[in-house]
Design a protein around this motif. Structure first.
Motif, PDB file in Angstrom:
ATOM      1  N   MET A  29      -6.513  -0.256  -5.027  1.00  0.00           N
ATOM      2  CA  MET A  29      -6.964   1.237  -4.535  1.00  0.00           C
ATOM      3  C   MET A  29      -6.197   1.701  -3.627  1.00  0.00           C
ATOM      4  O   MET A  29      -5.592   2.910  -3.286  1.00  0.00           O
ATOM      5  CB  MET A  29      -8.662   1.203  -4.516  1.00  0.00           C
ATOM      6  N   TYR A  30      -5.884   0.822  -2.468  1.00  0.00           N
ATOM      7  CA  TYR A  30      -5.265   1.357  -1.376  1.00  0.00           C
ATOM      8  C   TYR A  30      -3.659   1.642  -1.695  1.00  0.00           C
ATOM      9  O   TYR A  30      -3.024   2.535  -1.300  1.00  0.00           O
ATOM     10  CB  TYR A  30      -5.384   0.786  -0.132  1.00  0.00           C
ATOM     11  N   TYR A  31      -3.243   0.639  -2.663  1.00  0.00           N
ATOM     12  CA  TYR A  31      -2.089   0.868  -2.890  1.00  0.00           C
ATOM     13  C   TYR A  31      -1.727   1.995  -3.733  1.00  0.00           C
ATOM     14  O   TYR A  31      -0.604   3.011  -3.458  1.00  0.00           O
ATOM     15  CB  TYR A  31      -1.393  -0.527  -3.882  1.00  0.00           C
ATOM     16  N   SER A  32      -2.381   2.304  -4.665  1.00  0.00           N
ATOM     17  CA  SER A  32      -2.582   3.518  -5.313  1.00  0.00           C
ATOM     18  C   SER A  32      -2.477   4.752  -4.732  1.00  0.00           C
ATOM     19  O   SER A  32      -1.656   5.539  -4.885  1.00  0.00           O
ATOM     20  CB  SER A  32      -3.497   3.457  -6.604  1.00  0.00           C
ATOM     21  N   LEU A  33      -3.110   4.814  -3.680  1.00  0.00           N
ATOM     22  CA  LEU A  33      -3.408   5.740  -2.475  1.00  0.00           C
ATOM     23  C   LEU A  33      -2.004   5.983  -1.863  1.00  0.00           C
ATOM     24  O   LEU A  33      -1.533   7.089  -1.818  1.00  0.00           O
ATOM     25  CB  LEU A  33      -4.294   5.630  -1.566  1.00  0.00           C
ATOM     26  N   ALA A  34      -1.523   5.061  -1.731  1.00  0.00           N
ATOM     27  CA  ALA A  34      -0.023   5.100  -1.034  1.00  0.00           C
ATOM     28  C   ALA A  34       0.878   5.625  -1.943  1.00  0.00           C
ATOM     29  O   ALA A  34       1.886   5.991  -1.305  1.00  0.00           O
ATOM     30  CB  ALA A  34       0.144   3.473  -0.314  1.00  0.00           C
ATOM     31  N   ILE A  35       0.910   5.399  -3.239  1.00  0.00           N
ATOM     32  CA  ILE A  35       1.917   5.888  -3.806  1.00  0.00           C
ATOM     33  C   ILE A  35       1.498   7.215  -4.571  1.00  0.00           C
ATOM     34  O   ILE A  35       2.163   7.757  -5.399  1.00  0.00           O
ATOM     35  CB  ILE A  35       2.422   4.745  -4.963  1.00  0.00           C
ATOM     36  N   GLY A  36       0.531   7.975  -4.136  1.00  0.00           N
ATOM     37  CA  GLY A  36      -0.183   9.060  -4.525  1.00  0.00           C
ATOM     38  C   GLY A  36      -1.119   9.184  -5.642  1.00  0.00           C
ATOM     39  O   GLY A  36      -1.306  10.376  -6.154  1.00  0.00           O
ATOM     40  N   HIS A  37      -1.552   8.070  -6.166  1.00  0.00           N
ATOM     41  CA  HIS A  37      -2.717   8.468  -7.100  1.00  0.00           C
ATOM     42  C   HIS A  37      -3.832   8.580  -6.627  1.00  0.00           C
ATOM     43  O   HIS A  37      -4.137   8.167  -5.386  1.00  0.00           O
ATOM     44  CB  HIS A  37      -2.493   6.954  -8.236  1.00  0.00           C
ATOM     45  N   HIS A  38      -4.861   8.998  -7.167  1.00  0.00           N
ATOM     46  CA  HIS A  38      -6.143   9.413  -6.918  1.00  0.00           C
ATOM     47  C   HIS A  38      -7.234   8.453  -7.347  1.00  0.00           C
ATOM     48  O   HIS A  38      -8.457   8.819  -7.301  1.00  0.00           O
ATOM     49  CB  HIS A  38      -6.406  10.911  -7.032  1.00  0.00           C
ATOM     50  N   LEU A  39      -7.129   7.272  -7.359  1.00  0.00           N
ATOM     51  CA  LEU A  39      -8.202   6.432  -7.452  1.00  0.00           C
ATOM     52  C   LEU A  39      -9.071   6.376  -6.485  1.00  0.00           C
ATOM     53  O   LEU A  39      -8.685   6.044  -5.654  1.00  0.00           O
ATOM     54  CB  LEU A  39      -7.592   5.170  -8.142  1.00  0.00           C
ATOM     55  N   GLY A  40     -10.315   6.387  -6.978  1.00  0.00           N
ATOM     56  CA  GLY A  40     -11.317   6.102  -5.884  1.00  0.00           C
ATOM     57  C   GLY A  40     -11.325   7.452  -4.670  1.00  0.00           C
ATOM     58  O   GLY A  40     -11.979   7.123  -3.701  1.00  0.00           O
ATOM     59  N   ILE A  41     -10.927   8.497  -4.864  1.00  0.00           N
ATOM     60  CA  ILE A  41     -10.749   9.433  -3.987  1.00  0.00           C
ATOM     61  C   ILE A  41     -11.697  10.558  -4.454  1.00  0.00           C
ATOM     62  O   ILE A  41     -11.682  11.021  -5.599  1.00  0.00           O
ATOM     63  CB  ILE A  41      -9.260  10.141  -4.104  1.00  0.00           C
ATOM     64  N   VAL A  42     -12.205  11.180  -3.460  1.00  0.00           N
ATOM     65  CA  VAL A  42     -13.077  12.258  -3.608  1.00  0.00           C
ATOM     66  C   VAL A  42     -12.400  13.408  -2.914  1.00  0.00           C
ATOM     67  O   VAL A  42     -12.207  13.375  -1.739  1.00  0.00           O
ATOM     68  CB  VAL A  42     -14.467  12.104  -2.917  1.00  0.00           C
ATOM     69  N   ASP A  43     -12.239  14.638  -3.657  1.00  0.00           N
ATOM     70  CA  ASP A  43     -11.554  15.610  -3.185  1.00  0.00           C
ATOM     71  C   ASP A  43     -12.540  16.555  -2.800  1.00  0.00           C
ATOM     72  O   ASP A  43     -13.633  16.839  -3.639  1.00  0.00           O
ATOM     73  CB  ASP A  43     -10.763  16.296  -4.314  1.00  0.00           C
ATOM     74  N   CYS A  44     -12.516  17.260  -1.490  1.00  0.00           N
ATOM     75  CA  CYS A  44     -13.483  18.399  -1.090  1.00  0.00           C
ATOM     76  C   CYS A  44     -12.882  19.361  -1.032  1.00  0.00           C
ATOM     77  O   CYS A  44     -11.849  19.755  -0.420  1.00  0.00           O
ATOM     78  CB  CYS A  44     -13.792  17.783   0.345  1.00  0.00           C
ATOM     79  N   LEU A  45     -13.114  20.290  -2.038  1.00  0.00           N
ATOM     80  CA  LEU A  45     -12.910  21.637  -2.204  1.00  0.00           C
ATOM     81  C   LEU A  45     -13.560  22.823  -1.473  1.00  0.00           C
ATOM     82  O   LEU A  45     -14.906  22.672  -1.551  1.00  0.00           O
ATOM     83  CB  LEU A  45     -12.859  21.999  -3.774  1.00  0.00           C
ATOM     84  N   ARG A  46     -13.004  23.718  -0.943  1.00  0.00           N
ATOM     85  CA  ARG A  46     -13.695  24.819  -0.121  1.00  0.00           C
ATOM     86  C   ARG A  46     -13.404  26.191  -0.897  1.00  0.00           C
ATOM     87  O   ARG A  46     -11.849  26.279  -1.233  1.00  0.00           O
ATOM     88  CB  ARG A  46     -13.374  24.827   1.228  1.00  0.00           C
ATOM     89  N   ALA A  47     -14.287  26.829  -1.214  1.00  0.00           N
ATOM     90  CA  ALA A  47     -13.990  28.219  -1.802  1.00  0.00           C
ATOM     91  C   ALA A  47     -13.623  29.467  -0.759  1.00  0.00           C
ATOM     92  O   ALA A  47     -14.344  29.560   0.008  1.00  0.00           O
ATOM     93  CB  ALA A  47     -15.040  28.861  -2.590  1.00  0.00           C
ATOM     94  N   ASP A  48     -12.311  29.776  -0.803  1.00  0.00           N
ATOM     95  CA  ASP A  48     -11.816  30.675  -0.049  1.00  0.00           C
ATOM     96  C   ASP A  48     -11.921  32.033  -0.391  1.00  0.00           C
ATOM     97  O   ASP A  48     -11.593  32.894   0.287  1.00  0.00           O
ATOM     98  CB  ASP A  48     -10.233  30.511   0.394  1.00  0.00           C
ATOM     99  N   LEU A  49     -12.101  32.294  -1.923  1.00  0.00           N
ATOM    100  CA  LEU A  49     -11.996  33.326  -2.303  1.00  0.00           C
ATOM    101  C   LEU A  49     -12.672  33.331  -3.585  1.00  0.00           C
ATOM    102  O   LEU A  49     -12.939  32.527  -4.467  1.00  0.00           O
ATOM    103  CB  LEU A  49     -10.692  33.832  -2.685  1.00  0.00           C
TER     104      LEU A  49
END
Length: 137
Positions: A29-49
């Protein structure tokens, strides 16, 4: 709220460690994060518009017919969601800047949406790990 369009900006990411992950899997998981993949990642999105779908449709229709920018933005009307990445920034910023400078073309609301969207595109351009998502809720 299905008649509204939300422009979400990635505000932060974190690793979801809710589950007890075996050590071997953590390494992957941490290796994949280091190379840019999103395994195990939670994206936090904010509505600006937020705007109405009718407002969005009318605003986007003011972009030149057949243009790449209009095609990209009209994708929302077809798929109810589009993602804007760094590689779209220049094309969209140029199109919306021309629209903004065309006197009398935009309503006051559309001008505000354009300014906010341009701010989002600038932030995206300056942070290649960020992205924008335009979708209905």
């Amino acid at each position: 709220m299905a008649d509204q369009v939300f422009f979400y900006r990635l505000s932060r990411k974190f690793v979801d460690e809710q589950f007890d992950v075996p050590e071997e899997a953590k390494e992957v998981m941490y290796y994949s994060l280091a190379i840019g993949h999103h395994l195990g990642i939670v994206d936090c999105l904010r509505a600006d518009l937020v705007c109405s779908q009718d407002g969005y449709r009318n605003w986007v229709a003011k972009l030149p017919a057949g243009s790449e920018a209009r095609r990209k933005m009209e994708g929302f009307l077809t798929f109810s969601e589009i993602t804007v990445y760094r590689e779209h920034c220049h094309m969209l910023a140029c199109a919306f800047d021309r629209l903004r400078k065309a006197e009398g073309r935009l309503s006051e609301s559309e001008l505000g949406w354009t300014d906010t969207f341009m701010d989002q595109l600038t932030a995206l351009y300056n942070d290649p790990h960020m992205y924008l998502m335009i979708r209905s809720r």
